[in-house]
Design an enzyme around this catalytic site. Structure first.
Site, PDB file in Angstrom:
ATOM      1  N   ASP A  62       0.926  -1.202  -0.011  1.00 23.09           N
ATOM      2  CA  ASP A  62       0.072  -0.052   0.195  1.00 23.09           C
ATOM      3  C   ASP A  62       0.979   1.230  -0.120  1.00 23.09           C
ATOM      4  O   ASP A  62       1.846   1.338   0.922  1.00 23.09           O
ATOM      5  CB  ASP A  62      -1.006   0.020   1.309  1.00 23.09           C
ATOM      6  CG  ASP A  62      -1.896  -1.161   1.187  1.00 23.09           C
ATOM      7  OD1 ASP A  62      -2.326  -1.556  -0.020  1.00 23.09           O
ATOM      8  OD2 ASP A  62      -2.025  -1.577   2.364  1.00 23.09           O
ATOM      9  N   THR A  89       2.805 -11.392  -9.316  1.00 20.21           N
ATOM     10  CA  THR A  89       1.828 -11.258  -8.363  1.00 20.21           C
ATOM     11  C   THR A  89       0.251 -10.750  -9.215  1.00 20.21           C
ATOM     12  O   THR A  89       0.379 -10.338 -10.295  1.00 20.21           O
ATOM     13  CB  THR A  89       2.110 -10.294  -7.245  1.00 20.21           C
ATOM     14  OG1 THR A  89       1.699  -8.836  -7.702  1.00 20.21           O
ATOM     15  CG2 THR A  89       3.429 -10.251  -6.914  1.00 20.21           C
TER      16      THR A  89
HETATM   17  N1  SAH Z   1       1.283  -8.814  -2.726  1.00 19.49           N
HETATM   18  C1  SAH Z   1      -0.125  -8.795  -3.400  1.00 19.49           C
HETATM   19  C2  SAH Z   1      -1.071  -7.765  -2.637  1.00 19.49           C
HETATM   20  C3  SAH Z   1      -0.856  -6.410  -2.900  1.00 19.49           C
HETATM   21  S1  SAH Z   1      -1.785  -5.111  -2.134  1.00 19.49           S
HETATM   22  C4  SAH Z   1      -0.061  -8.617  -5.086  1.00 19.49           C
HETATM   23  O1  SAH Z   1       1.085  -8.068  -5.321  1.00 19.49           O
HETATM   24  O2  SAH Z   1      -0.806  -8.876  -5.769  1.00 19.49           O
HETATM   25  C5  SAH Z   1      -0.994  -5.041  -0.486  1.00 19.49           C
HETATM   26  C6  SAH Z   1      -1.712  -5.885   0.418  1.00 19.49           C
HETATM   27  O3  SAH Z   1      -0.800  -5.734   1.775  1.00 19.49           O
HETATM   28  C7  SAH Z   1      -3.123  -5.857   0.927  1.00 19.49           C
HETATM   29  O4  SAH Z   1      -3.961  -7.068   0.755  1.00 19.49           O
HETATM   30  C8  SAH Z   1      -2.911  -5.314   2.362  1.00 19.49           C
HETATM   31  O5  SAH Z   1      -3.977  -6.032   3.254  1.00 19.49           O
HETATM   32  C9  SAH Z   1      -1.818  -5.954   2.750  1.00 19.49           C
HETATM   33  N2  SAH Z   1      -1.197  -5.218   3.856  1.00 19.49           N
HETATM   34  C10 SAH Z   1      -0.600  -3.933   3.948  1.00 19.49           C
HETATM   35  N3  SAH Z   1      -0.222  -3.555   5.311  1.00 19.49           N
HETATM   36  C11 SAH Z   1       0.000  -4.591   5.677  1.00 19.49           C
HETATM   37  C12 SAH Z   1       0.505  -4.837   7.067  1.00 19.49           C
HETATM   38  N4  SAH Z   1       1.048  -3.834   7.766  1.00 19.49           N
HETATM   39  N5  SAH Z   1       0.382  -6.257   7.629  1.00 19.49           N
HETATM   40  C13 SAH Z   1       0.073  -7.248   6.729  1.00 19.49           C
HETATM   41  N6  SAH Z   1      -0.526  -6.949   5.592  1.00 19.49           N
HETATM   42  C14 SAH Z   1      -0.602  -5.845   5.155  1.00 19.49           C
END
Ligand code: SAH
Length: 212
Positions: free
Chosen positions: A117, A192
C-alpha cells in the site's frame, strides 16, 4: 488490497489448518511448524497468494509464510490452498508492525514485499512497508545474510523506498525501473496479482533488492 468484507471470514480463518494462530508464541520455534531446518521466507501483504503459492511449488526446500492482515483477502488464498495443499506454506492473519513479536533474531531468511500500500499522505509515511520504521523491524528478525525484495508499479513509493534503504544504512544489491525488460533482474520472476493487472495496463514494474 481491499475486498468487500466477507461475512464469516474471521471465523473461517480461526479454524483453518493452513493458518498459524499462535504466531506470538512461536519466536525461535518456527522450524517445528515445518518439521525441518529449511530457510524461511515471508511475503508481507500477500493478498490472494498467487506469488507465494508458485514459489512454494517451485522450491520445496524453502519454507514460506504469507502474512496478510485482512481476513477477507486471506480467505481467497486459503480457498486455493484447499484445492492444492502445499506442505511448505503457511499463512498468518497479522499486522507486519508486530513482526518482532512473532520472530526471533535472524529467524527469517528473506522478506518479500509486493505492491505494498502506498500510503500517499506524508503523515502516513511510517505505515509504508518500506519506511525506515519497517526496515528497523526487518532488521530485528532477518538473518545476517538475508535480504528484502520489493516490487511496485508506484514510482513515488519506489523513490521513497530507495531513500529509506539508504537512510537505514541498508545496501542496494539490485534495482530496476523496468523489471519486465531487465533480463537479469527478471529471471525467474513470478508475477503477483497486482503485477499482472498493472503491467497489463502498460505500467513499468520497479524492483529493488536490499541487504544490510
Ligand atoms: N502482494 C499482493 C497484494 C498487494 S496489495 C499482490 O502483489 O498482488 C497489499 C496487501 O498488503 C493488501 O492486501 C494489504 O491488506 C496488505 N497489507 C498492507 N499492510 C499490511 C501490514 N502492515 N501487515 C499485513 N498486511 C498488510
Amino acid at each position: 488490497m481491499r475486498l468487500k468484507h466477507i461475512k464469516g471470514a474471521e471465523e473461517a480463518i480461526a479454524v483453518n489448518e493452513f493458518v498459524v494462530h499462535d504466531a506470538k508464541e512461536r519466536p525461535g520455534k518456527w522450524h517445528e511448524l515445518f518439521g525441518n531446518d529449511h530457510p524461511i521466507h515471508i511475503e508481507i501483504g500477500m493478498g490472494k497468494g498467487q506469488f507465494l503459492m508458485e514459489l512454494a511449488r517451485r522450491n520445496p526446500d524453502i519454507n514460506y509464510l504469507g502474512m496478510e492482515r485482512y481476513s477477507s483477502v486471506l480467505l481467497r488464498a486459503l480457498q486455493k490452498m484447499e484445492e492444492e495443499p502445499l506442505p511448505n506454506l503457511y499463512f498468518l492473519c497479522e499486522d507486519a508492525a508486530e513482526l518482532p513479536e512473532m520472530f526471533a533474531k535472524e529467524e527469517l531468511n528473506r522478506i518479500y514485499l509486493n505492491f505494498s500500500d502506498p500510503w500517499p499522505k506524508a503523515r502516513h509515511a511510517k505505515r509504508r512497508l518500506t519506511s525506515t520504521e519497517f526496515l528497523a523491524r526487518y532488521n530485528q528478525v532477518l538473518a545476517a545474510d538475508g535480504h528484502i525484495e520489493f516490487k511496485t508499479d508506484n514510482m513515488d513509493l519506489f523513490d521513497f523506498s530507495l531513500e529509506s534503504v539508504e537512510e537505514a544504512g541498508w545496501k542496494l544489491v539490485g534495482c530496476s525501473r523496468d523489471l519486465h525488460h531487465d533480463p537479469t533482474m527478471n529471471e525467474g520472476n513470478i508475477m503477483t496479482e497486482y503485477e499482472e493487472k498493472f503491467s497489463a495496463k502498460g505500467n513499468p514494474i520497479y524492483k529493488l533488492i536490499a541487504v544490510r
